[in-house]
Motif scaffolding. Structure first.
Motif, PDB file in Angstrom:
ATOM      1  N   GLU A   1      18.904  95.967  42.714  1.00  0.00           N
ATOM      2  CA  GLU A   1      19.881  95.758  43.793  1.00  0.00           C
ATOM      3  C   GLU A   1      19.188  95.220  45.057  1.00  0.00           C
ATOM      4  O   GLU A   1      18.307  94.375  44.968  1.00  0.00           O
ATOM      5  CB  GLU A   1      20.674  97.045  44.035  1.00  0.00           C
ATOM      6  N   ASP A   2      19.555  95.733  46.223  1.00  0.00           N
ATOM      7  CA  ASP A   2      19.030  95.167  47.470  1.00  0.00           C
ATOM      8  C   ASP A   2      17.569  95.519  47.727  1.00  0.00           C
ATOM      9  O   ASP A   2      16.987  95.045  48.708  1.00  0.00           O
ATOM     10  CB  ASP A   2      19.869  95.638  48.657  1.00  0.00           C
TER      11      ASP A   2
ATOM     12  N   VAL B   1      15.159  94.351  46.270  1.00  0.00           N
ATOM     13  CA  VAL B   1      14.370  93.118  46.193  1.00  0.00           C
ATOM     14  C   VAL B   1      14.493  92.269  47.462  1.00  0.00           C
ATOM     15  O   VAL B   1      13.789  91.257  47.600  1.00  0.00           O
ATOM     16  CB  VAL B   1      14.751  92.261  44.960  1.00  0.00           C
ATOM     17  N   LEU B   2      15.369  92.664  48.379  1.00  0.00           N
ATOM     18  CA  LEU B   2      15.426  91.972  49.666  1.00  0.00           C
ATOM     19  C   LEU B   2      14.317  92.430  50.608  1.00  0.00           C
ATOM     20  O   LEU B   2      14.138  91.853  51.679  1.00  0.00           O
ATOM     21  CB  LEU B   2      16.794  92.195  50.325  1.00  0.00           C
ATOM     22  N   LYS B   3      13.587  93.458  50.202  1.00  0.00           N
ATOM     23  CA  LYS B   3      12.459  93.953  50.986  1.00  0.00           C
ATOM     24  C   LYS B   3      11.193  93.205  50.547  1.00  0.00           C
ATOM     25  O   LYS B   3      10.711  93.397  49.432  1.00  0.00           O
ATOM     26  CB  LYS B   3      12.291  95.457  50.785  1.00  0.00           C
TER      27      LYS B   3
ATOM     28  N   ASN C   1      14.797  86.040  39.828  1.00  0.00           N
ATOM     29  CA  ASN C   1      14.638  86.976  38.721  1.00  0.00           C
ATOM     30  C   ASN C   1      13.812  86.225  37.676  1.00  0.00           C
ATOM     31  O   ASN C   1      14.307  85.291  37.045  1.00  0.00           O
ATOM     32  CB  ASN C   1      16.013  87.365  38.182  1.00  0.00           C
TER      33      ASN C   1
ATOM     34  N   ASN D   1      27.592  87.776  37.873  1.00  0.00           N
ATOM     35  CA  ASN D   1      28.231  88.213  39.109  1.00  0.00           C
ATOM     36  C   ASN D   1      29.617  88.768  38.778  1.00  0.00           C
ATOM     37  O   ASN D   1      30.621  88.370  39.355  1.00  0.00           O
ATOM     38  CB  ASN D   1      28.347  87.041  40.093  1.00  0.00           C
TER      39      ASN D   1
ATOM     40  N   GLU E   1      23.995  89.760  40.824  1.00  0.00           N
ATOM     41  CA  GLU E   1      22.669  89.187  41.065  1.00  0.00           C
ATOM     42  C   GLU E   1      22.688  88.001  42.024  1.00  0.00           C
ATOM     43  O   GLU E   1      21.676  87.707  42.661  1.00  0.00           O
ATOM     44  CB  GLU E   1      22.031  88.773  39.727  1.00  0.00           C
TER      45      GLU E   1
ATOM     46  N   ARG F   1      23.956  87.971  44.729  1.00  0.00           N
ATOM     47  CA  ARG F   1      23.787  88.540  46.063  1.00  0.00           C
ATOM     48  C   ARG F   1      22.329  88.507  46.509  1.00  0.00           C
ATOM     49  O   ARG F   1      22.037  88.354  47.694  1.00  0.00           O
ATOM     50  CB  ARG F   1      24.305  89.986  46.049  1.00  0.00           C
ATOM     51  N   VAL F   2      21.400  88.657  45.549  1.00  0.00           N
ATOM     52  CA  VAL F   2      19.997  88.827  45.935  1.00  0.00           C
ATOM     53  C   VAL F   2      19.058  87.763  45.385  1.00  0.00           C
ATOM     54  O   VAL F   2      17.963  87.561  45.941  1.00  0.00           O
ATOM     55  CB  VAL F   2      19.486  90.231  45.519  1.00  0.00           C
ATOM     56  N   PHE F   3      19.430  87.091  44.289  1.00  0.00           N
ATOM     57  CA  PHE F   3      18.527  86.120  43.669  1.00  0.00           C
ATOM     58  C   PHE F   3      19.065  84.701  43.791  1.00  0.00           C
ATOM     59  O   PHE F   3      20.273  84.477  43.861  1.00  0.00           O
ATOM     60  CB  PHE F   3      18.327  86.428  42.190  1.00  0.00           C
TER      61      PHE F   3
END
Length: 555
Positions: free
Chosen positions: A55-56, A58-60, A100, A121, A127, A129-131
């Motif tokens: 989830e989010d 991976v935004l870190k 990913n 999605n 996915e 949303r983040v990739f």
């Protein structure tokens, strides 16, 4: 260089989201085991270093950096002459986008990186949303074998696999993070059959194992030959390292040996999914065990049985919380269930605190009649006591409400909805009864509970009741569960119109009532703890209805 034979190891592992070093160690151990068995290549699941779905997280940037560093360290270790690795990891591309990715590691280097093209999605997936989506991939070279590496959703349409076949792939190895729901294994098989037919290439499907919040990944990795026959089948619901031998035959590859595990039937699969999801939630989050209210009813009894199967009897604490409406039959049944399961069982009467609340509210409630308010105080008192035990001893409170009750709001906020996790959240009441009887008849291998009857027969056969007032039964407020569950399945899973549901033989006024209850209970469900996804559409990420909603189907 591989000429005409190689040995493949498929690592069906149970990673933990965020535990990069721990997940890397799982991969490392699988590689050591594969080396001992003479494997040339180890295939792991989607985003195995991060855990799936991250989830989010991976935004870190620091998290993604740690994943990439772990992959590069594993690459260095492949300089020892042992097996190569195919692993999944989040990856930052040269242009700075986040992907990913699937990474081929061999001979001390990152030999190739491929990015997932088709980002899901829908349902529980978001996915996009983040990739970023990658380009259509070409094959990678592994010691002279041209391997296609589509990632999970990439095989649910024909575009990626056709591209790989057209650009020279000889074999498709697919890392997956495919969660369980009813009949999911058959659905995956049909998708893979389609890709094999279209490409003429054998395909190896490696799936993740383990619970991650509301999702359960069931493993069940397998492969099909180019002629669509089964090459090998790994077990569901267990970690496993599958070894298979492949031989070049003409222009293609054929699997010459591999295990063929027997997959569980639907009842066993549903039970094991609930057990695996609960056990991983408790263990991965560091709880020393669970505590639950054991009422003498079917829902708490089946949850206690699942907890023992998942964690062992010593990690399960049951508490009977009787009030004046609690029958002697319920007290006897709860004690018998605890005894059959071998768990700690205590009794904490709730008369004093309930009466204390009544006394404190007496002036405020003066001139009013007793109603569900006083009933809910009983439930909330039980919730307070269970949370106190949890706070004192660290064990997580288990929630025990089924999908039928959660659908129509037949549950008390901060009362019986109180807790950290609910293994039967996505099971309708009729399914709860069915699985309870099934578990009494058999215990699958590997579970920690006892053999034989673990849920007393009287709990299964007696009329269900919340016991919050004199002579109360569930059917005072709800239609028979077989009727209710069929209407709910039509509304929730199928999104059927009222008219179409009426054609199944249900009363229109009842359908209208159930639909109304379903909508107005949305605010309760938003505050409910997570639970195992079993059906195609659970309450959670699958079904995102607005809380404020005036629509009713009255056509």
């Amino acid at each position: 260089m591989i000429t005409d034979q190689f040995r493949l190891a498929v690592a069906q592992l149970n990673p933990t989201v965020g535990d990069v070093s721990g997940n890397a160690e799982l991969v490392r151990k699988a590689r050591r085991d594969a080396a001992e068995k003479g494997a040339h290549l180890v295939l792991c699941s989607e985003l195995v270093l991060a855990g799936y779905p991250p989830e989010d997280l991976v935004l870190k940037p620091a998290f993604v950096e740690k994943c990439m560093e772990a992959a590069e360290q594993l690459a260095v270790e492949t300089a020892d002459g042992g097996p190569g690795l195919v692993i999944g990891s989040p990856w930052v591309g040269s242009e700075g986008k986040l992907y990913n990715a699937v990474v081929l590691l061999d001979q001390g280097e990152v030999r190739a990186v491929r990015f997932k093209y088709d980002l899901p999605n829908y349902s529980v997936f978001d996915e996009k949303r983040v990739f970023s989506a990658g380009p259509l991939p070409g094959p990678v070279d592994f010691r002279g074998v041209r391997i296609g590496l589509p990632v999970c959703e990439d095989i649910w349409n024909d575009e990626v696999c056709e591209c790989l076949e057209e650009t020279g792939a000889e074999l498709l190895l697919v890392p997956n993070g495919s969660p369980y729901w009813v009949n999911r294994a058959e659905e995956r098989l049909q998708v893979v059959v389609s890709r094999v037919v279209e490409t003429g290439l054998p395909l190896v499907y490696c799936n993740q194992l383990g619970g991650q919040d509301e999702l359960v990944f069931d493993g069940g990795s397998f492969a099909l030959q180019a002629d669509r026959s089964l090459a090998f089948q790994m077990p569901q619901f267990e970690t496993s390292l599958g070894i298979s031998d492949w031989k070049r035959a003409g222009d293609g590859w054929v699997c010459e040996s591999g295990e063929v595990a027997k997959l569980p039937d639907l009842d066993e699969a549903n039970w094991r999914a609930c057990v695996l999801g609960l056990g991983d939630y408790v263990n991965k989050n560091g709880f020393p065990g669970v505590v639950l209210g054991l009422s003498g009813g079917i829902d708490s009894a089946i949850c206690a049985a699942m907890a023992v199967d998942a964690l062992g009897a010593d990690q399960v604490h049951a508490i009977m919380l009787p009030f004046r409406y609690t029958s002697e039959e319920s007290i006897k049944d709860a004690a018998a269930c605890a005894s059959a399961l071998g768990i700690r069982y205590d009794t904490v009467p709730i008369s004093e605190p309930v009466e204390g609340f009544g006394s404190a509210l007496s002036s405020l409630f003066a001139g009013t009649n007793e109603d569900t308010t006083e009933e809910n105080i009983q439930s909330r008192t039980r919730g307070v006591i269970l949370m106190a035990v949890s706070n004192k001893f660290g064990r997580m409170v288990m929630t025990t409400g089924n999908k039928s009750e959660m659908s129509v709001g037949y549950a008390t906020l901060y009362g019986d909805m109180n807790g950290g996790y609910n293994p039967i959240k996505d099971l309708y009441k009729t399914q709860v009864y069915h699985l309870a009887a099934w578990r009494n008849a058999q215990k699958p291998a590997g579970l920690l509970g006892p053999d034989g009857e673990v849920i007393p027969e009287n709990i299964i056969t007696k009329v269900p009741t919340a016991e919050l007032r004199v002579n109360q039964t569930d059917q005072d407020s709800l239609p028979p569960y077989d009727v209710l569950d069929d209407i709910l399945e039509c509304l929730v899973e199928e999104e059927m119109s009222v008219g179409d549901i009426e054609k199944r033989g249900h009363d229109k006024a009842l359908i209208h009532r159930i639909e109304h209850l379903l909508y107005i209970a949305e605010y309760k469900r938003r505050q409910a703890p997570p639970g195992v996804k079993i059906t195609e559409r659970n309450f959670g990420k699958d079904r995102r209805y607005p809380i404020t909603n005036r629509f009713r189907d009255r056509s």
